[in-house]
Design an enzyme around this catalytic site. Structure first.
Site, PDB file in Angstrom:
ATOM      1  N   SER A 247       0.831  -1.194   0.000  1.00  0.00           N
ATOM      2  CA  SER A 247       0.000   0.000   0.000  1.00  0.00           C
ATOM      3  C   SER A 247       0.873   1.254   0.000  1.00  0.00           C
ATOM      4  O   SER A 247       1.758   1.394  -0.832  1.00  0.00           O
ATOM      5  CB  SER A 247      -0.964  -0.057   1.192  1.00  0.00           C
ATOM      6  OG  SER A 247      -1.976   0.909   1.068  1.00  0.00           O
TER       7      SER A 247
ATOM      8  N   LYS B 243       4.474   2.320  -2.090  1.00  0.00           N
ATOM      9  CA  LYS B 243       4.948   3.555  -2.715  1.00  0.00           C
ATOM     10  C   LYS B 243       6.344   3.880  -2.184  1.00  0.00           C
ATOM     11  O   LYS B 243       7.253   4.278  -2.923  1.00  0.00           O
ATOM     12  CB  LYS B 243       3.997   4.712  -2.400  1.00  0.00           C
ATOM     13  CG  LYS B 243       2.509   4.488  -2.674  1.00  0.00           C
ATOM     14  CD  LYS B 243       1.696   5.719  -2.300  1.00  0.00           C
ATOM     15  CE  LYS B 243       0.238   5.431  -1.965  1.00  0.00           C
ATOM     16  NZ  LYS B 243      -0.556   4.909  -3.050  1.00  0.00           N
TER      17      LYS B 243
ATOM     18  N   TRP C 259      -9.382   0.358  -6.141  1.00  0.00           N
ATOM     19  CA  TRP C 259      -8.885   1.651  -5.706  1.00  0.00           C
ATOM     20  C   TRP C 259      -7.421   1.848  -6.123  1.00  0.00           C
ATOM     21  O   TRP C 259      -6.997   2.962  -6.446  1.00  0.00           O
ATOM     22  CB  TRP C 259      -9.035   1.721  -4.190  1.00  0.00           C
ATOM     23  CG  TRP C 259      -8.627   2.980  -3.504  1.00  0.00           C
ATOM     24  CD1 TRP C 259      -7.603   3.129  -2.615  1.00  0.00           C
ATOM     25  CD2 TRP C 259      -9.263   4.265  -3.570  1.00  0.00           C
ATOM     26  NE1 TRP C 259      -7.564   4.412  -2.143  1.00  0.00           N
ATOM     27  CE2 TRP C 259      -8.565   5.139  -2.710  1.00  0.00           C
ATOM     28  CE3 TRP C 259     -10.360   4.763  -4.292  1.00  0.00           C
ATOM     29  CZ2 TRP C 259      -8.917   6.480  -2.541  1.00  0.00           C
ATOM     30  CZ3 TRP C 259     -10.709   6.099  -4.125  1.00  0.00           C
ATOM     31  CH2 TRP C 259      -9.996   6.934  -3.264  1.00  0.00           C
TER      32      TRP C 259
ATOM     33  N   HIS D  87      -7.284  -5.833  -0.934  1.00  0.00           N
ATOM     34  CA  HIS D  87      -6.096  -5.035  -0.651  1.00  0.00           C
ATOM     35  C   HIS D  87      -5.406  -5.595   0.588  1.00  0.00           C
ATOM     36  O   HIS D  87      -5.837  -5.363   1.721  1.00  0.00           O
ATOM     37  CB  HIS D  87      -6.540  -3.583  -0.421  1.00  0.00           C
ATOM     38  CG  HIS D  87      -5.417  -2.622  -0.235  1.00  0.00           C
ATOM     39  ND1 HIS D  87      -4.641  -2.166  -1.270  1.00  0.00           N
ATOM     40  CD2 HIS D  87      -4.946  -1.999   0.894  1.00  0.00           C
ATOM     41  CE1 HIS D  87      -3.747  -1.298  -0.811  1.00  0.00           C
ATOM     42  NE2 HIS D  87      -3.903  -1.189   0.498  1.00  0.00           N
TER      43      HIS D  87
END
Length: 414
Positions: free
Chosen positions: A252, A256, A343, A393
């Site tokens: 998540s 990044k 998402w 997720h």
């Protein structure tokens, strides 16, 4: 009648809370329709600022640095060049972890004159010869949450011991001959903006009178990425770990972070992004799922302030995420998505990896150039790896089995 009115009021209040929570998670303008993805043209990877075509030598000499600078200026912010003094203190070492299969080490790293402390949790497999390769990642809620091991130091009480053990699969990693190192994100920079940039590592780098980063200076993702490189510094001093064979991994927002850490620090031998989405592996210009303006309203502190100007103007960004992934070349890169995680835009994550392929091709490595997006649970293990896992997720045992198999090929060369 009063009981009915009270019940109705409470029920309505609950529904409003639920509705507001859903709205906060997925804003009304979220696009999940491929037909509404706008036409877009990605910035050219292999055309430099002077408009000239780039080959292998030009990539190494200046094009890579150009792209890295663009990400610093417009997305993540500049990481300070100044190095802090650091002192490592091994506060726990136990060769009987996991029923004798691993050695647990806990190391306190003290940075700068203020002795800012970050705790490193490290597990090393016992049944191996010589230094071992490792996975390094940041955890969300504290080192004690990655495994139920009662000896892990607990700092903070937000989550129970071992509550995220399924996400980390520590014993699976150890049993395959890899070390595992982790630190808690909030020890580096708390994942909120209640106190501004005053309660993490940022103040250690401020000029006199400075109270927050400048518009082109690092936000939280930059700080978290910096800390992963500092853990790698420590691993280079640990003779039981092969620090030249370390995979940096994140899920998540920490996916990044892993990508930005890997892009900046070529010492990471492999980079793994798990469901990292917007600002991670997914293409900005698709405007699908999470977008910049969704992140900036509650989470703008992740990025540099300059990034704010691209809200609802993704097409004006001088970069897109295929360029971030290309900065990792020729090192192995793995991007993973999940079917129910719209998402994070799984298709956008795959396309970014695919569009990073021309740089990998410069190095004669196996890229995603000839691949179409695979069906769920059918991983691709070229030098750019990718899978679309069935599910939500999260980071699961299935994901870890793919990462270990991928690492076996490149870090162990089995």
């Amino acid at each position: 009648m009063m009981h009915y009115l009270k019940f109705t009021f409470v029920t309505t209040a609950i529904l409003l809370v639920v509705a507001s929570t859903i709205a906060a998670a997925e804003p009304a303008d979220t696009n999940y329709d491929e037909k509404k993805v706008p036409p877009y043209e990605l910035p050219k990877l292999l055309i430099d600022k002077a408009g000239q075509s780039v080959g292998r030598s030009e990539w190494d000499s200046h094009r890579r640095a150009e792209i890295l600078h663009l990400f610093e200026e417009s997305v993540y912010g500049k990481t300070p060049k100044r190095q802090l003094s650091v002192r490592y203190e091994v506060i726990d070492s136990d060769a009987n972890a996991f029923n004798g299969r691993a050695t647990r080490q806990q190391i306190a790293a003290f940075f700068g004159e203020k002795q800012y402390r970050i705790d490193i949790l490290l597990y090393i497999p016992n049944k191996t010869k010589g230094p071992v390769p490792a996975f390094l990642g940041m955890n969300f809620y504290g080192n004690h949450t990655i495994h139920s091991d009662p000896k892990i130091i607990q700092r903070g009480k937000k989550k129970a011991r071992g509550s995220f053990s399924k996400r980390w699969q520590a014993e699976l990693i150890i049993d395959h001959g890899y070390a595992l190192a982790t630190i808690h994100r909030d020890q580096v920079d708390p994942d909120n903006y209640r106190n501004g940039f005053t309660d993490g590592i940022h103040p250690l780098f401020y000029a006199n009178g400075q109270k927050k980063p400048k518009p082109d200076e690092w936000g939280s993702i930059g700080a978290w990425a910096w800390s992963l490189s500092r853990v790698l510094d420590y691993l280079e001093t640990n003779k039981q770990v092969n620090a030249s064979h370390v995979a940096v991994i994140g899920h998540s927002r920490l996916g990044k972070t892993a990508l930005w850490a890997g892009a900046q620090d070529p010492r990471f031998a492999m980079v793994i992004s798990n469901n990292s989405g917007c600002g991670g592996a997914a293409l900005y210009r698709r405007c699908y799922g999470e977008r910049i303006h969704h992140m900036f309203k509650p989470l703008g502190y992740w990025f540099c302030t300059n990034h704010r100007q691209y809200q609802k103007k993704e097409h004006e960004l001088p970069v897109d995420q295929h360029m971030l992934l290309a900065l990792i070349a020729p090192r192995p890169l793995y991007v993973a998505s999940a079917t129910a995680d719209r998402w994070a835009d799984p298709k956008g994550e795959f396309l970014a990896a695919k569009h990073a392929s021309p740089v990998y091709d410069l190095f004669d490595t196996s890229s995603l150039s000839g691949h179409e997006m695979p069906k769920p649970d059918q991983p691709i293990h070229s030098t750019i790896g990718y899978h679309l896992r069935t599910g939500k997720h999260d980071m699961t045992a299935y994901d870890w089995r793919q990462y270990i198999k991928f690492a076996n090929r490149f870090l162990k060369q089995e």
